[in-house]
Design an enzyme around this catalytic site. Structure first.
Site, PDB file in Angstrom:
ATOM      1  CG  HIS A 178      -0.267   0.107   2.570  1.00  0.00           C
ATOM      2  ND1 HIS A 178      -0.871  -0.837   3.514  1.00  0.00           N
ATOM      3  CD2 HIS A 178       0.897   0.567   3.107  1.00  0.00           C
ATOM      4  CE1 HIS A 178      -0.129  -0.482   4.715  1.00  0.00           C
ATOM      5  NE2 HIS A 178       1.130   0.359   4.425  1.00  0.00           N
ATOM      6  CG  HIS A 186       0.587   5.188   7.100  1.00  0.00           C
ATOM      7  ND1 HIS A 186      -0.260   4.601   6.438  1.00  0.00           N
ATOM      8  CD2 HIS A 186       1.921   4.518   6.794  1.00  0.00           C
ATOM      9  CE1 HIS A 186       0.116   3.506   6.143  1.00  0.00           C
ATOM     10  NE2 HIS A 186       1.305   2.989   6.295  1.00  0.00           N
ATOM     11  CG  HIS A 210       9.197  -1.399   3.273  1.00  0.00           C
ATOM     12  ND1 HIS A 210       8.362  -2.526   3.587  1.00  0.00           N
ATOM     13  CD2 HIS A 210       8.436  -0.235   3.587  1.00  0.00           C
ATOM     14  CE1 HIS A 210       7.083  -2.071   4.110  1.00  0.00           C
ATOM     15  NE2 HIS A 210       7.135  -0.640   3.800  1.00  0.00           N
ATOM     16  CD  GLU A 233       4.063  -1.337   6.168  1.00  0.00           C
ATOM     17  OE1 GLU A 233       3.842  -0.009   6.650  1.00  0.00           O
ATOM     18  OE2 GLU A 233       3.913  -1.913   5.154  1.00  0.00           O
TER      19      GLU A 233
END
Length: 284
Positions: free
Chosen positions: A12, A59, A193, A240
């Site tokens: 996402h 976020h 990541h 995540e």
């Protein structure tokens, strides 16, 4: 009775939203990534779900570092697109289903998951990007959508095992709803990541591909890893991937792999896509 037709995994990252906004799908950098979603769109068009439950991490739009619930479920009839920045295009708002959401919350709490209940909830790129990847080609959103936010930002975060257990409880909650609804669940985020520090930009392709195989056939394997072990392999933001386990736990133990695709790098991220369909089961 409501039923889960299947689950989808997807990245996402906000760079995807920018690429869609700028119509870069055929750009050499992006083409292989977006090509990986064509079978997903075809499958969704075939099964025609009524509701999408999007498992994502907020976020900083609804929850900041001073107050972050571990699990939060949207219980509204309407969700506004109000991203926190990134220059993303504002998309149409989303219709929810408060009645269905309250059924889920009540069932989850009875199963000992202390959910935060959000009667007002804004949605950011963690929610919007998956929805746009699946349905931006249509004139309007074809499903009602329910945001399920999982804290992967402020530690301590829930374990992979706890997320998998939440998925199992979510399945029981969905399948106890009396209306005939078809539900798809999106597990979003990841894959490997890291955005900061000496390891910024880390991508572990081997670990990503192993996680994808295990999500399909042996999700218990991932639940045995600590959060530290996952981040050591996948990077700090790679945690995540535990949100994929909410989706996988909601499916039956046996699933049919409709589609599998992996591409890296996309904005210094490993991007995996799965479409898993519930196999015919004699018992939940």
């Amino acid at each position: 009775m409501a039923k889960i037709v299947g689950g989808v995994t997807t990245s996402h990252i906000p760079a995807i939203g920018n690429a869609m906004s700028k119509k870069l799908e055929q750009d050499p950098y992006w083409k292989r990534f977006f090509d990986g979603y064509e079978p997903v769109k075809a499958w969704l068009d075939e099964v025609k779900p009524d509701i999408a439950i999007v498992v994502y991490n907020d976020h900083g739009l609804n929850f900041f570092l001073n107050q972050i619930p571990t699990f939060a479920l949207g219980c509204a009839d309407h969700y506004e697109n109000a991203d926190e920045g990134w220059g993303l295009q504002t998309l149409a708002s989303f219709e929810g289903d408060a009645q269905f959401s309250w059924h889920l919350v009540e069932s989850l709490i009875r199963q000992d998951f202390d959910m935060a209940m959000c009667q007002e909830m804004l949605v950011d790129h963690g929610f919007i990007t998956p929805m746009a990847l699946m349905w931006r080609h249509l004139p309007k959103w074809p499903v009602k959508a329910i945001p399920l936010a999982v804290n992967t930002v402020q530690h301590p975060v829930a374990s992979a095992r706890r997320c998998y257990q939440l998925g199992k409880a979510l399945r029981r909650a969905i399948e106890s709803y009396p209306e005939d609804l078809k539900v798809v669940i999106f597990g979003t985020g990841g894959m490997s990541h890291q955005l900061q520090g000496e390891r910024a930009g880390i991508i572990d392709v081997d670990f990503d591909l192993l996680c994808m195989e295990k999500i399909i056939n042996d999700p218990e394997w991932l639940t045995q890893l600590s959060n530290t072990e996952i981040m050591e392999k996948a990077g700090t933001e790679g945690i995540e991937t535990i949100m994929w386990l909410v989706m996988r736990g909601a499916l039956h133990p046996n699933v049919k792999v409709v589609h599998k695709h992996y591409h890296a790098p996309i904005s210094n991220t490993g991007a995996g896509v799965l479409v898993l369909e519930n196999a015919e089961m004699t018992a939940a």
